[in-house]
Design a protein around this motif. Structure first.
Motif, PDB file in Angstrom:
ATOM      1  N   SER A  28       0.817  -1.220   0.000  1.00  0.00           N
ATOM      2  CA  SER A  28       0.000   0.000   0.000  1.00  0.00           C
ATOM      3  C   SER A  28       0.845   1.262   0.000  1.00  0.00           C
ATOM      4  O   SER A  28       0.344   2.353  -0.254  1.00  0.00           O
ATOM      5  N   GLY A  29       2.133   1.124   0.310  1.00  0.00           N
ATOM      6  CA  GLY A  29       3.017   2.287   0.297  1.00  0.00           C
ATOM      7  C   GLY A  29       2.926   3.094   1.574  1.00  0.00           C
ATOM      8  O   GLY A  29       2.265   2.701   2.538  1.00  0.00           O
ATOM      9  N   PRO A  30       3.572   4.266   1.575  1.00  0.00           N
ATOM     10  CA  PRO A  30       3.637   5.079   2.796  1.00  0.00           C
ATOM     11  C   PRO A  30       2.283   5.610   3.274  1.00  0.00           C
ATOM     12  O   PRO A  30       2.136   5.952   4.436  1.00  0.00           O
ATOM     13  N   GLU A  31       1.295   5.665   2.377  1.00  0.00           N
ATOM     14  CA  GLU A  31      -0.029   6.163   2.782  1.00  0.00           C
ATOM     15  C   GLU A  31      -0.693   5.240   3.785  1.00  0.00           C
ATOM     16  O   GLU A  31      -1.481   5.659   4.613  1.00  0.00           O
ATOM     17  N   GLY A  32      -0.411   3.941   3.662  1.00  0.00           N
ATOM     18  CA  GLY A  32      -0.989   2.978   4.583  1.00  0.00           C
ATOM     19  C   GLY A  32      -2.445   2.686   4.291  1.00  0.00           C
ATOM     20  O   GLY A  32      -2.990   3.107   3.268  1.00  0.00           O
ATOM     21  N   LEU A  33      -3.076   1.980   5.211  1.00  0.00           N
ATOM     22  CA  LEU A  33      -4.466   1.580   5.075  1.00  0.00           C
ATOM     23  C   LEU A  33      -5.177   1.688   6.418  1.00  0.00           C
ATOM     24  O   LEU A  33      -4.565   1.439   7.460  1.00  0.00           O
ATOM     25  N   PRO A  34      -6.472   2.009   6.391  1.00  0.00           N
ATOM     26  CA  PRO A  34      -7.244   1.986   7.639  1.00  0.00           C
ATOM     27  C   PRO A  34      -7.373   0.555   8.152  1.00  0.00           C
ATOM     28  O   PRO A  34      -7.453  -0.394   7.359  1.00  0.00           O
ATOM     29  N   ALA A  35      -7.408   0.399   9.444  1.00  0.00           N
ATOM     30  CA  ALA A  35      -7.505  -0.927  10.049  1.00  0.00           C
ATOM     31  C   ALA A  35      -8.705  -1.694   9.519  1.00  0.00           C
ATOM     32  O   ALA A  35      -8.600  -2.886   9.218  1.00  0.00           O
ATOM     33  N   GLY A  36      -9.836  -1.029   9.369  1.00  0.00           N
ATOM     34  CA  GLY A  36     -11.043  -1.697   8.872  1.00  0.00           C
ATOM     35  C   GLY A  36     -10.866  -2.263   7.479  1.00  0.00           C
ATOM     36  O   GLY A  36     -11.364  -3.353   7.166  1.00  0.00           O
ATOM     37  N   GLU A  37     -10.154  -1.552   6.622  1.00  0.00           N
ATOM     38  CA  GLU A  37      -9.920  -2.028   5.264  1.00  0.00           C
ATOM     39  C   GLU A  37      -8.981  -3.235   5.258  1.00  0.00           C
ATOM     40  O   GLU A  37      -9.179  -4.184   4.495  1.00  0.00           O
ATOM     41  N   ILE A  38      -7.980  -3.198   6.125  1.00  0.00           N
ATOM     42  CA  ILE A  38      -7.066  -4.340   6.230  1.00  0.00           C
ATOM     43  C   ILE A  38      -7.846  -5.587   6.632  1.00  0.00           C
ATOM     44  O   ILE A  38      -7.726  -6.642   6.018  1.00  0.00           O
ATOM     45  N   GLY A  39      -8.675  -5.439   7.657  1.00  0.00           N
ATOM     46  CA  GLY A  39      -9.473  -6.561   8.133  1.00  0.00           C
ATOM     47  C   GLY A  39     -10.431  -7.087   7.080  1.00  0.00           C
ATOM     48  O   GLY A  39     -10.577  -8.298   6.913  1.00  0.00           O
ATOM     49  N   ALA A  40     -11.059  -6.163   6.345  1.00  0.00           N
ATOM     50  CA  ALA A  40     -12.007  -6.577   5.315  1.00  0.00           C
ATOM     51  C   ALA A  40     -11.298  -7.319   4.180  1.00  0.00           C
ATOM     52  O   ALA A  40     -11.784  -8.352   3.709  1.00  0.00           O
ATOM     53  N   ARG A  41     -10.169  -6.805   3.751  1.00  0.00           N
ATOM     54  CA  ARG A  41      -9.433  -7.448   2.650  1.00  0.00           C
ATOM     55  C   ARG A  41      -8.934  -8.844   3.031  1.00  0.00           C
ATOM     56  O   ARG A  41      -8.920  -9.745   2.202  1.00  0.00           O
ATOM     57  N   LEU A  42      -8.503  -8.995   4.274  1.00  0.00           N
ATOM     58  CA  LEU A  42      -7.948 -10.275   4.705  1.00  0.00           C
ATOM     59  C   LEU A  42      -8.973 -11.188   5.375  1.00  0.00           C
ATOM     60  O   LEU A  42      -8.680 -12.345   5.659  1.00  0.00           O
ATOM     61  N   GLY A  43     -10.160 -10.665   5.635  1.00  0.00           N
ATOM     62  CA  GLY A  43     -11.186 -11.463   6.297  1.00  0.00           C
ATOM     63  C   GLY A  43     -10.831 -11.799   7.731  1.00  0.00           C
ATOM     64  O   GLY A  43     -11.148 -12.887   8.211  1.00  0.00           O
ATOM     65  N   VAL A  44     -10.189 -10.855   8.416  1.00  0.00           N
ATOM     66  CA  VAL A  44      -9.763 -11.062   9.801  1.00  0.00           C
ATOM     67  C   VAL A  44     -10.675 -10.246  10.716  1.00  0.00           C
ATOM     68  O   VAL A  44     -10.866  -9.047  10.493  1.00  0.00           O
ATOM     69  N   PRO A  45     -11.251 -10.856  11.758  1.00  0.00           N
ATOM     70  CA  PRO A  45     -12.107 -10.115  12.690  1.00  0.00           C
ATOM     71  C   PRO A  45     -11.322  -8.997  13.388  1.00  0.00           C
ATOM     72  O   PRO A  45     -10.119  -9.118  13.622  1.00  0.00           O
ATOM     73  N   SER A  46     -12.017  -7.923  13.738  1.00  0.00           N
ATOM     74  CA  SER A  46     -11.376  -6.746  14.349  1.00  0.00           C
ATOM     75  C   SER A  46     -10.510  -7.059  15.570  1.00  0.00           C
ATOM     76  O   SER A  46      -9.382  -6.570  15.648  1.00  0.00           O
ATOM     77  N   PRO A  47     -11.000  -7.841  16.544  1.00  0.00           N
ATOM     78  CA  PRO A  47     -10.154  -8.107  17.717  1.00  0.00           C
ATOM     79  C   PRO A  47      -8.861  -8.853  17.347  1.00  0.00           C
ATOM     80  O   PRO A  47      -7.790  -8.558  17.870  1.00  0.00           O
ATOM     81  N   THR A  48      -8.961  -9.799  16.418  1.00  0.00           N
ATOM     82  CA  THR A  48      -7.786 -10.559  15.985  1.00  0.00           C
ATOM     83  C   THR A  48      -6.821  -9.649  15.238  1.00  0.00           C
ATOM     84  O   THR A  48      -5.608  -9.688  15.466  1.00  0.00           O
ATOM     85  N   LEU A  49      -7.368  -8.808  14.354  1.00  0.00           N
ATOM     86  CA  LEU A  49      -6.534  -7.882  13.593  1.00  0.00           C
ATOM     87  C   LEU A  49      -5.825  -6.917  14.531  1.00  0.00           C
ATOM     88  O   LEU A  49      -4.624  -6.650  14.374  1.00  0.00           O
ATOM     89  N   SER A  50      -6.531  -6.414  15.513  1.00  0.00           N
ATOM     90  CA  SER A  50      -5.942  -5.495  16.484  1.00  0.00           C
ATOM     91  C   SER A  50      -4.757  -6.147  17.195  1.00  0.00           C
ATOM     92  O   SER A  50      -3.709  -5.522  17.386  1.00  0.00           O
ATOM     93  N   PHE A  51      -4.911  -7.407  17.584  1.00  0.00           N
ATOM     94  CA  PHE A  51      -3.836  -8.155  18.230  1.00  0.00           C
ATOM     95  C   PHE A  51      -2.616  -8.225  17.313  1.00  0.00           C
ATOM     96  O   PHE A  51      -1.488  -7.952  17.725  1.00  0.00           O
ATOM     97  N   HIS A  52      -2.841  -8.575  16.037  1.00  0.00           N
ATOM     98  CA  HIS A  52      -1.727  -8.716  15.101  1.00  0.00           C
ATOM     99  C   HIS A  52      -1.068  -7.373  14.798  1.00  0.00           C
ATOM    100  O   HIS A  52       0.162  -7.279  14.731  1.00  0.00           O
ATOM    101  N   LEU A  53      -1.859  -6.330  14.620  1.00  0.00           N
ATOM    102  CA  LEU A  53      -1.295  -5.003  14.357  1.00  0.00           C
ATOM    103  C   LEU A  53      -0.471  -4.512  15.546  1.00  0.00           C
ATOM    104  O   LEU A  53       0.594  -3.916  15.363  1.00  0.00           O
ATOM    105  N   ASN A  54      -0.957  -4.760  16.753  1.00  0.00           N
ATOM    106  CA  ASN A  54      -0.198  -4.369  17.941  1.00  0.00           C
ATOM    107  C   ASN A  54       1.121  -5.130  18.032  1.00  0.00           C
ATOM    108  O   ASN A  54       2.142  -4.575  18.441  1.00  0.00           O
TER     109      ASN A  54
END
Length: 125
Positions: A28-54
């Motif tokens: 995605s480059g330096p602009e990055g992506l919103p957490a919600g979009e990352i989760g939607a693209r990968l099909g990862v639930p928000s709590p799980t995604l939050s754990f991985h991003l942290n």
């Protein structure tokens, strides 16, 4: 990069979902992506995604910033470059001229497909 940071970065990337997230952020480059979009693209639930991003953030591989109500995550390209440099600093006994031409070059991708060494040579020609 110090050995401890290298170990933390490699440990963070040694998990399938985190590796997928990190690769997506690199793409995605330096602009990055919103957490919600990352989760939607990968099909990862928000709590799980939050754990991985942290986990990636703690390892120093991603940064985040607030944009209105969204949190935007980006790959930390300096940290990624430092990690690659640490891993390859003694490549070919520290003498780059001894390395095969493609030995320390990253693979190029065309239309999202990684190319093998022989395929890269065809594309480059």
């Amino acid at each position: 990069m110090k050995k401890e940071k290298t170990i933390a970065a490699l440990a963070a990337l040694a998990q399938e979902s985190r590796l997928d997230v990190f690769r997506m952020l690199v793409q995605s480059g330096p602009e990055g992506l919103p957490a919600g979009e990352i989760g939607a693209r990968l099909g990862v639930p928000s709590p799980t995604l939050s754990f991985h991003l942290n986990h990636l953030k703690h390892a120093g591989l991603v940064t985040c910033r607030r944009d209105s109500r969204s949190i935007i995550y980006s790959a930390d390209f300096k940290a990624m470059t430092d990690l690659i440099s640490y891993l390859t600093e003694n490549c070919c006994r520290g003498q780059a001229e001894l390395c095969a031409p493609a030995a320390c070059k990253p693979a190029r991708a065309i239309n999202g497909k990684q190319l093998r060494s022989a395929e890269r040579e065809k594309v480059s020609a």
